[in-house]
Write a protein that holds these residues in place. Structure first.
Motif, PDB file in Angstrom:
ATOM      1  N   THR A   2      -4.115   8.214  36.350  1.00  0.00           N
ATOM      2  CA  THR A   2      -3.186   9.519  35.549  1.00  0.00           C
ATOM      3  C   THR A   2      -2.127   9.172  35.113  1.00  0.00           C
ATOM      4  N   CYS A   3      -1.473   8.095  35.471  1.00  0.00           N
ATOM      5  CA  CYS A   3      -0.160   7.853  35.056  1.00  0.00           C
ATOM      6  C   CYS A   3      -0.053   6.327  34.422  1.00  0.00           C
ATOM      7  N   PRO A   4      -0.889   5.844  33.804  1.00  0.00           N
ATOM      8  CA  PRO A   4      -0.911   4.259  33.439  1.00  0.00           C
ATOM      9  C   PRO A   4       0.752   3.934  32.854  1.00  0.00           C
ATOM     10  N   ALA A   5       1.301   4.346  32.041  1.00  0.00           N
ATOM     11  CA  ALA A   5       2.435   3.930  31.415  1.00  0.00           C
ATOM     12  C   ALA A   5       3.585   4.060  32.081  1.00  0.00           C
ATOM     13  N   GLY A   6       3.600   5.264  33.005  1.00  0.00           N
ATOM     14  CA  GLY A   6       4.935   5.629  33.781  1.00  0.00           C
ATOM     15  C   GLY A   6       4.776   5.363  35.314  1.00  0.00           C
ATOM     16  N   CYS A   7       5.446   6.076  36.110  1.00  0.00           N
ATOM     17  CA  CYS A   7       5.410   6.009  37.772  1.00  0.00           C
ATOM     18  C   CYS A   7       5.505   7.384  38.125  1.00  0.00           C
ATOM     19  N   CYS A   8       5.133   7.267  39.424  1.00  0.00           N
ATOM     20  CA  CYS A   8       4.943   8.612  40.200  1.00  0.00           C
ATOM     21  C   CYS A   8       6.089   8.874  41.250  1.00  0.00           C
ATOM     22  N   ASP A   9       6.715   9.833  40.954  1.00  0.00           N
ATOM     23  CA  ASP A   9       8.013  10.356  41.774  1.00  0.00           C
ATOM     24  C   ASP A   9       7.618  10.830  42.993  1.00  0.00           C
ATOM     25  N   ALA A  10       8.641  11.184  43.774  1.00  0.00           N
ATOM     26  CA  ALA A  10       8.420  11.690  45.341  1.00  0.00           C
ATOM     27  C   ALA A  10       7.538  12.697  45.235  1.00  0.00           C
ATOM     28  N   ARG A  11       7.523  13.634  44.472  1.00  0.00           N
ATOM     29  CA  ARG A  11       6.769  15.080  44.587  1.00  0.00           C
ATOM     30  C   ARG A  11       5.552  14.552  43.723  1.00  0.00           C
ATOM     31  N   GLY A  12       4.928  13.236  43.479  1.00  0.00           N
ATOM     32  CA  GLY A  12       3.802  12.994  43.063  1.00  0.00           C
ATOM     33  C   GLY A  12       3.489  13.427  41.424  1.00  0.00           C
ATOM     34  N   VAL A  13       4.509  13.551  40.887  1.00  0.00           N
ATOM     35  CA  VAL A  13       4.701  14.135  39.320  1.00  0.00           C
ATOM     36  C   VAL A  13       4.786  12.695  38.578  1.00  0.00           C
ATOM     37  N   CYS A  14       4.156  12.673  37.540  1.00  0.00           N
ATOM     38  CA  CYS A  14       4.046  11.293  36.644  1.00  0.00           C
ATOM     39  C   CYS A  14       5.260  11.486  35.745  1.00  0.00           C
ATOM     40  N   GLN A  15       6.095  10.366  35.692  1.00  0.00           N
ATOM     41  CA  GLN A  15       7.604  10.295  34.976  1.00  0.00           C
ATOM     42  C   GLN A  15       7.166   9.095  33.887  1.00  0.00           C
ATOM     43  N   SER A  16       8.169   9.363  32.738  1.00  0.00           N
ATOM     44  CA  SER A  16       7.971   7.994  31.793  1.00  0.00           C
ATOM     45  C   SER A  16       8.408   6.719  32.389  1.00  0.00           C
ATOM     46  N   LEU A  40      -9.827   6.035  22.854  1.00  0.00           N
ATOM     47  CA  LEU A  40      -8.435   6.222  22.645  1.00  0.00           C
ATOM     48  C   LEU A  40      -7.554   6.294  24.067  1.00  0.00           C
ATOM     49  N   TYR A  41      -8.425   6.470  25.107  1.00  0.00           N
ATOM     50  CA  TYR A  41      -7.588   6.747  26.341  1.00  0.00           C
ATOM     51  C   TYR A  41      -8.136   5.352  27.324  1.00  0.00           C
ATOM     52  N   SER A  42      -8.709   4.611  26.841  1.00  0.00           N
ATOM     53  CA  SER A  42      -9.153   3.386  27.391  1.00  0.00           C
ATOM     54  C   SER A  42      -7.779   2.608  27.829  1.00  0.00           C
ATOM     55  N   SER A  43      -7.798   1.592  28.902  1.00  0.00           N
ATOM     56  CA  SER A  43      -6.664   0.872  29.138  1.00  0.00           C
ATOM     57  C   SER A  43      -6.263   0.093  28.306  1.00  0.00           C
ATOM     58  N   GLY A  44      -4.920   0.093  27.627  1.00  0.00           N
ATOM     59  CA  GLY A  44      -4.228  -0.694  26.650  1.00  0.00           C
ATOM     60  C   GLY A  44      -4.530  -0.101  25.184  1.00  0.00           C
ATOM     61  N   GLU A  45      -5.251   0.884  25.220  1.00  0.00           N
ATOM     62  CA  GLU A  45      -5.427   1.558  23.835  1.00  0.00           C
ATOM     63  C   GLU A  45      -4.284   2.473  23.282  1.00  0.00           C
ATOM     64  N   ALA A  46      -4.223   2.795  22.090  1.00  0.00           N
ATOM     65  CA  ALA A  46      -2.991   3.541  21.632  1.00  0.00           C
ATOM     66  C   ALA A  46      -2.785   4.836  22.458  1.00  0.00           C
ATOM     67  N   CYS A  47      -3.539   5.691  23.068  1.00  0.00           N
ATOM     68  CA  CYS A  47      -3.358   6.931  23.400  1.00  0.00           C
ATOM     69  C   CYS A  47      -3.203   6.944  24.966  1.00  0.00           C
ATOM     70  N   ALA A  48      -3.472   5.843  25.543  1.00  0.00           N
ATOM     71  CA  ALA A  48      -3.625   5.761  27.020  1.00  0.00           C
ATOM     72  C   ALA A  48      -2.244   6.135  27.760  1.00  0.00           C
ATOM     73  N   PRO A  49      -1.056   5.812  27.195  1.00  0.00           N
ATOM     74  CA  PRO A  49       0.116   6.488  27.937  1.00  0.00           C
ATOM     75  C   PRO A  49       0.246   7.837  28.144  1.00  0.00           C
ATOM     76  N   PHE A  50      -0.734   8.423  27.256  1.00  0.00           N
ATOM     77  CA  PHE A  50      -0.509   9.979  27.293  1.00  0.00           C
ATOM     78  C   PHE A  50      -1.758  10.618  28.193  1.00  0.00           C
ATOM     79  N   THR A  51      -2.212   9.805  29.083  1.00  0.00           N
ATOM     80  CA  THR A  51      -3.296  10.322  29.944  1.00  0.00           C
ATOM     81  C   THR A  51      -2.995  11.453  30.511  1.00  0.00           C
ATOM     82  N   ALA A  52      -1.749  11.821  31.088  1.00  0.00           N
ATOM     83  CA  ALA A  52      -1.470  12.707  31.863  1.00  0.00           C
ATOM     84  C   ALA A  52      -1.558  14.092  31.306  1.00  0.00           C
ATOM     85  N   GLY A  53      -1.468  14.208  29.895  1.00  0.00           N
ATOM     86  CA  GLY A  53      -1.736  15.280  29.003  1.00  0.00           C
ATOM     87  C   GLY A  53      -2.991  15.852  29.095  1.00  0.00           C
TER      88      GLY A  53
END
Length: 504
Positions: A242-256, A455-468
């Protein structure tokens, strides 16, 4: 028109979720059941979606799915009883000025909490950047999220921009906790009312709600309590999926995951690089080199952490991404490696400040006018009749036409959902829509599904925005259900449903 969004963006987002256990476009953007093979948490989400009507932050009962509506089937008129109000109506039906970041709107519409959505209130609409909560911007109190509250409710009492306090067993009078607690309801509680009639925050899975409504327990269905609007919905854990390009903060929220204070990638835990005297590399890890990222570089970052223009074949990229070396025969065009293909087309990335504006609601349209638009714009590919009807409406009722036009662009879907998204979710969904349209928008009809599926497959153009994708799914499972695009791809039907909520 809206058809572009349905044909490209909705198809792409639905295809991605299908790969995660959902079986069809209907499963995400309608009320379809989940595949028996989907995991238990997604099954719980489906059960939650099929539950009885919920109440949104505007006081509107959750409508049936848009696919079940038809022109002429007007939704019940549940607008606040604020007849003659020049500003906006709060959950208690009180007319407010409509110029505050926490209560914005004109013409008797339901007040929008612009600050909670990441915006200021400008001329009765959510625009600009949310102001800092202080004495110059807030006459009430500032809550734990830094948002201005009225300061008159027992769960958020205060004045002069002081920190909001919960009064517990006391009432809130003139911004001070005193006297007996009032009856819990929209006028006295910003959260929800529990079984004992006590006002609670409304942000816990065991007691979820907003606007002084009765608390709902999300725990039985395995759902979570959404941050915007206080409703139960399925929110998957922050992870590499759910957050392939970013990281998960202490609240479990995806950050850039590309700043020195919040650094990480691949859905791993976020790290504070500054605490160890390090910097965050453009690829999302702490190291002893120089920091380079979207907050410092408009082009791309090379291996040494140096910001490059991002316009050469050897170092191509934008928005502080890692520089890419373009393949032989390709060029670097508009910060993206371009092989000449238009399906899929190149995509340089999304601006860190990208946000779609929430709609500026209105009460100007009549049911007859909305019915006429539904008929004229009927079908998945509305053409000249729709254009003519909108032009005619401009002459007859310009305010109504102006309101409906907000939902005829490629960002229409995200705009409809914007009032139910946090600023972070708004950004992710806005980028997902932009990416989908850029990559697959020029495809021939026969190519669009194949393009969207990838589009949302690993490594594809829109994968970084999966959280959306998940943000949209959560909003659709709650008070944003009316934004769901019809199963029959009828643009007129969708405009009629959305217009009933925002423009009438």
């Amino acid at each position: 028109m809206v058809r572009n969004l349905a044909a490209v963006t909705l198809l792409a987002l639905a295809a991605w979720l299908a790969a995660c256990g959902r079986t069809s476009e209907d499963a995400l953007f309608g009320e379809g059941d989940l595949d028996a093979g989907a995991d238990a948490s997604l099954d719980a989400r489906a059960d939650a979606d099929a539950s009885d009507a919920q109440t949104d932050a505007h006081g509107d009962a959750r409508p049936d799915a848009a696919g079940d509506a038809s022109p002429g089937d007007a939704a019940p008129d549940t607008r606040p009883p604020c007849v003659g109000c020049a500003g906006c109506c709060d959950a208690a039906g009180t007319c407010l000025a409509g110029d505050a970041p926490n209560a914005c709107g004109l013409g008797g519409v339901a007040c929008l909490p612009c600050a909670a959505l990441g915006f200021d209130c400008v001329s009765g609409a959510c625009r600009g950047v949310a102001p800092v909560c202080d004495a110059s911007t807030c006459s009430g109190c500032c809550d734990a999220q830094g948002l201005c509250r009225d300061g008159t409710q027992v769960d958020a009492c205060g004045a002069g921009a002081a920190a909001c306090v919960s009064c517990g067993a006391l009432g809130c009078v003139s911004g001070s906790c005193q006297g007996a607690p009032p009856t819990c309801g929209p006028a006295t509680c910003g959260g929800c009312c529990d079984a004992s009639g006590t006002c609670v925050a409304g942000d816990a899975p065991s007691a979820c709600g907003a606007g002084g409504a009765a608390c709902v327990a999300c725990t039985a269905s395995g759902a979570a309590c959404d941050a915007i609007g206080g409703y139960c919905t399925y929110v998957p854990p922050c992870s590499a999926s759910t957050c392939p390009a970013g990281c998960c903060d202490a609240r479990g929220v995806c950050q850039s995951g590309r700043t020195d204070l919040v650094c990480g990638a691949g859905g791993q835990g976020c790290h504070d690089c500054a605490a160890s005297g390090q910097a965050c590399a453009a690829s999302g890890y702490c190291y002893a080199g120089a920091h380079c990222g979207a907050d410092t570089c408009a082009g791309c970052c090379d291996g040494a952490g140096t910001c490059q223009p991002g316009t050469t074949v050897g170092a191509c990229g934008a928005f502080g991404s890692v520089c890419t070396g373009c393949a032989a025969g390709s060029s670097c065009t508009a910060f993206a490696c371009d092989s000449g293909s238009t399906c899929p087309a190149p995509y340089a990335g999304c601006s860190p400040s990208a946000l779609v504006l929430p709609p500026a609601p209105s009460t100007s349209c009549t049911a007859v006018e909305l019915d006429a638009i539904a008929v004229a714009c009927k079908g998945p590919d509305p053409g000249q009749p729709c254009f003519v009807a909108l032009q005619k409406l401009l002459v007859q009722n310009a305010a109504c036409q102006s309101c409906l036009l907000q939902f005829t662009g490629n960002d229409a879907y995200a705009r409809c959902l914007a009032p139910y998204l946090t600023a972070s979710c708004n950004h992710e969904l806005t980028c997902a829509v932009e990416c989908s349209d850029a990559v697959c928008g020029q495809c021939a009809t026969s190519q669009k599904k194949a393009c969207s599926d990838a589009l949302y497959s690993s490594g594809e153009a829109c994968a970084p925005f999966t959280a959306g994708v998940w943000c949209a799914s959560a909003a659709l499972g709650g008070p944003g259900a009316f934004c769901d695009y019809p199963k029959n791809q009828d643009a007129g039907q969708w405009l009629r449903t959305v217009g009933e909520h925002y423009c009438r």
